[in-house]
Enzyme design. Structure first.
Site, PDB file in Angstrom:
ATOM      1  N   HIS A 145       0.817  -1.221   0.000  1.00 25.49           N
ATOM      2  CA  HIS A 145       0.000   0.000   0.000  1.00 25.49           C
ATOM      3  C   HIS A 145       0.846   1.265   0.000  1.00 25.49           C
ATOM      4  O   HIS A 145       0.336   2.354  -0.280  1.00 25.49           O
ATOM      5  CB  HIS A 145      -0.983  -0.005   1.185  1.00 25.49           C
ATOM      6  CG  HIS A 145      -0.376   0.331   2.504  1.00 25.49           C
ATOM      7  ND1 HIS A 145      -0.117  -0.609   3.478  1.00 25.49           N
ATOM      8  CD2 HIS A 145       0.023   1.504   3.032  1.00 25.49           C
ATOM      9  CE1 HIS A 145       0.403  -0.034   4.540  1.00 25.49           C
ATOM     10  NE2 HIS A 145       0.503   1.252   4.294  1.00 25.49           N
ATOM     11  N   ASP A 191      -0.874  -7.587   1.294  1.00 22.48           N
ATOM     12  CA  ASP A 191      -0.216  -6.275   1.383  1.00 22.48           C
ATOM     13  C   ASP A 191       1.296  -6.448   1.508  1.00 22.48           C
ATOM     14  O   ASP A 191       1.882  -6.293   2.580  1.00 22.48           O
ATOM     15  CB  ASP A 191      -0.776  -5.502   2.580  1.00 22.48           C
ATOM     16  CG  ASP A 191      -0.294  -4.059   2.622  1.00 22.48           C
ATOM     17  OD1 ASP A 191       0.250  -3.592   1.608  1.00 22.48           O
ATOM     18  OD2 ASP A 191      -0.460  -3.416   3.675  1.00 22.48           O
ATOM     19  N   SER A 286       4.630   1.598   8.262  1.00 19.15           N
ATOM     20  CA  SER A 286       4.220   0.656   7.219  1.00 19.15           C
ATOM     21  C   SER A 286       5.428  -0.001   6.581  1.00 19.15           C
ATOM     22  O   SER A 286       6.405   0.660   6.246  1.00 19.15           O
ATOM     23  CB  SER A 286       3.436   1.384   6.128  1.00 19.15           C
ATOM     24  OG  SER A 286       2.114   1.571   6.491  1.00 19.15           O
TER      25      SER A 286
END
Length: 603
Positions: A145, A191, A286
């Site tokens: 992402h 992801d 992330s």
């Protein structure tokens, strides 16, 4: 509508003068807002110019390094099996909190330098957006992402881990981005993304890879595993200035389902954290690692999770969610295996110098395009070479387009939060192309909260141009020429002292008889920058919504006008230079709205 214009702007007392259409000026308050936004746009333009120069300087540095090491630069795709930078998973001991649930990264504790040699930082145009994990000499694993809306590898760099003695971290360009083909940005299913580095990590450096799991399952629930990163210290808060670390327990699938509901996909996701809250990853983390220690004579860290998403940061009953690395083992090995079946990346093609490249190297680089060719070997080689050249040209255009969009986006992003602009136009909207391309989404995505934001902008320090002879290093001299050309093209903004980097809008004179179908009016604009003055024509709105819509284009026109004026500074144009924009450019010295009515200047 006319009443709104009259209320917003002071109009002249008469509607017509000598049969000519009526003009009106934007009030001083609007000019002040324009000037403030113009100054912010100038600052963004200066940073973008510096970043473009830094990128080429970095290419020169890496090209010189390759030539010194092998006598000839090679694209990363042509390097076969680079040596691994030391044993995987070995790290310095630290004092990461194991039992108490008060820390956060969101809190945690500051990690000693070099404690996480596989932790890297992914930067988009110099702005840190995500973390990542070094899993091989040339490969970084991160969250898919991170690249939604920004898949162009030319805009990304990776900052490797700093050394245990605080040595400066190395910054490496990205050669290729490989998101998992089944990644779903709506559910964060799969992801995961692999990032190929332009040059492999040096075996003698401070960075070393983490170990990948050998079995398709994780340790049992309750196992204390480590998280680390530079992410926010609390939800929507500032990012950490140094790496922080903490330990969180793995939770069972049933516990995760009860806490997170249907958003959890156990086939590709796991969760970890304290149900009491307090310890968690957050925005900016992330793609960072969730590692668990593997016991043995020489304990090592194994990567079992990649930071993906969460409901808030460290909130009670909301553990963090990580992509399960073990179930993707086969895909990871397949992608990291050297193969000529992969299409060359834009960075490889832009580094390719067709007139000087050896025929064997060119054939290897372009082999992808000859795979399905039914003709003779010679004909297929020529076809592959032509397709390589065509894709190279597309890459050049892609790089230029993203640079221009980035400049416009930076200017637009600076418009929204200003109080003066909110007063004039409470609903400023990005143009569709910039909105679709905008990469500034929350890092460590907070899917269930809409108020999250990305980390603050940071730009890399300017790197000195590496010195040395270009003899024996093909392609180095063109890069140096490109660097010199960039420095010349951006000199107009880079040479402006910071104390003079301010745009002043002196006058915006609108023709009320020229309203377009979109609600904009043709206008004559005068502005100044550091003693240099320009005048140009454009379109401006006179109502809050239309004024807001016209601001981005007006600022871009002003930047272009100042650039043209700087390039022509030696010409005898006088103190003011007319730089008309768009169709119907007027001759210098003539008013664009009415040749017989010169623009009045404000005192």
């Amino acid at each position: 509508m006319l009443l709104a214009v009259l209320l917003l702007l002071p109009l002249p007392s008469s509607w017509f003068a000598h049969g000519h259409p009526l003009y009106t000026r934007l009030p001083p308050s609007a000019l002040q807002v324009l000037s403030a936004q113009g100054t912010q746009a100038l600052q963004a333009a200066q940073r973008s110019a510096q970043w473009a120069i830094n990128r080429v300087a970095m290419e020169i540095q890496h090209r010189s390094h390759e030539c010194r090491g092998s006598g000839r630069p090679r694209p990363q795709a042509l390097l076969q099996d680079p040596p691994e930078p030391g044993p995987c998973g070995e790290r310095r001991p630290s004092t990461a909190n194991v039992t108490r649930a008060h820390g956060r990264i969101v809190g945690g504790s500051a990690a000693p330098p070099g404690a996480w040699p596989w932790l890297v930082r992914l930067q988009l145009g110099g702005q840190p957006l995500c973390g990542g994990v070094l899993v091989a000499a040339s490969w970084v694993l991160t969250a898919a992402h991170c690249f939604v809306g920004a898949p162009n590898e030319l805009l990304w760099t990776v900052t490797l881990a700093e050394g245990s003695r605080g040595e400066q971290a190395e910054e490496v360009p990205v050669n290729r981005i490989l998101p998992h083909p089944k990644f779903d940005p709506r559910t964060f299913h799969n992801d995961l993304a692999l990032v190929q580095l332009w040059t492999p990590v040096s075996p003698g450096g401070s960075a070393r890879p983490v170990c990948l799991p050998q079995e398709p399952q994780e340790p049992p629930a309750g196992t204390a595993c480590a998280i680390a990163g530079w992410g926010a210290l609390f939800e929507d808060g500032p990012e950490a200035e140094a790496v922080r670390e903490a330990r969180v327990p793995l939770l069972s699938t049933d516990t995760c389902r009860r806490a997170l509901g249907p958003g959890l996909r156990p086939s590709t996701m796991l969760c970890a954290g304290y149900l009491a809250g307090g310890v968690d990853s957050c925005q900016g983390d992330s793609g960072g690692p969730l590692t668990c220690s593997e016991p043995g004579p020489r304990p090592r860290e194994v990567l079992f999770g990649v930071t993906s998403w969460g409901d808030g940061c460290g909130e009670p009953g909301k553990p963090g969610v990580y992509t399960r690395v073990a179930v993707f083992k086969d895909w990871l090995q397949e992608q990291m295996s050297a193969s000529s079946s992969r299409e060359p990346s834009c960075r490889e093609l832009l580094a390719w110098d067709p007139p000087q490249e050896l025929q064997a190297d060119a054939a290897r680089l372009c082999a992808f395009y000859a795979r399905l060719c039914p003709g003779s070997q010679g004909a297929c080689a020529r076809l592959a070479h032509q397709q390589c050249l065509q894709r190279r040209r597309r890459c050049e255009l892609r790089s230029l387009a993203h640079t221009l969009l980035g400049l416009l986006r930076n200017a637009q992003e600076l418009l929204g939060p200003r109080p003066g602009l909110r007063r004039l136009a409470p609903a400023l909207a990005l143009p569709a192309p910039a909105l679709r391309e905008s990469p500034l989404h929350p890092a460590r995505e907070l899917r269930l909260h809409s108020g999250s934001r990305a980390a603050g902008t940071r730009f890399p320090k300017r790197r000195p141009e590496p010195r040395g002879e270009a003899n024996g290093c093909p392609g180095l001299e063109p890069l140096r020429q490109k660097l010199a050309a960039l420095q010349g093209a951006h000199a107009w903004i880079l040479q402006v002292p910071s104390e003079h980097l301010a745009m002043n809008f002196h006058e915006v004179l609108a023709d009320l008889g020229s309203k377009t179908l979109t609600g904009l009016f043709r206008a004559w604009v005068r502005a100044g920058l550091g003693g240099r003055h320009v005048a140009f024509s454009g379109l401006v709105g006179l109502e809050p919504a239309t004024l807001a819509r016209s601001l981005p284009r007006l600022l871009v026109q002003a930047l272009q006008a100042f650039r043209v004026a700087a390039l022509a500074e030696g010409e005898p144009e006088g103190p003011w230079m007319d730089v008309g924009q768009g169709p119907g450019l007027e001759r210098k010295g003539h008013h664009p709205l009415n040749p017989q009515v010169p623009p009045a200047r404000q005192p």
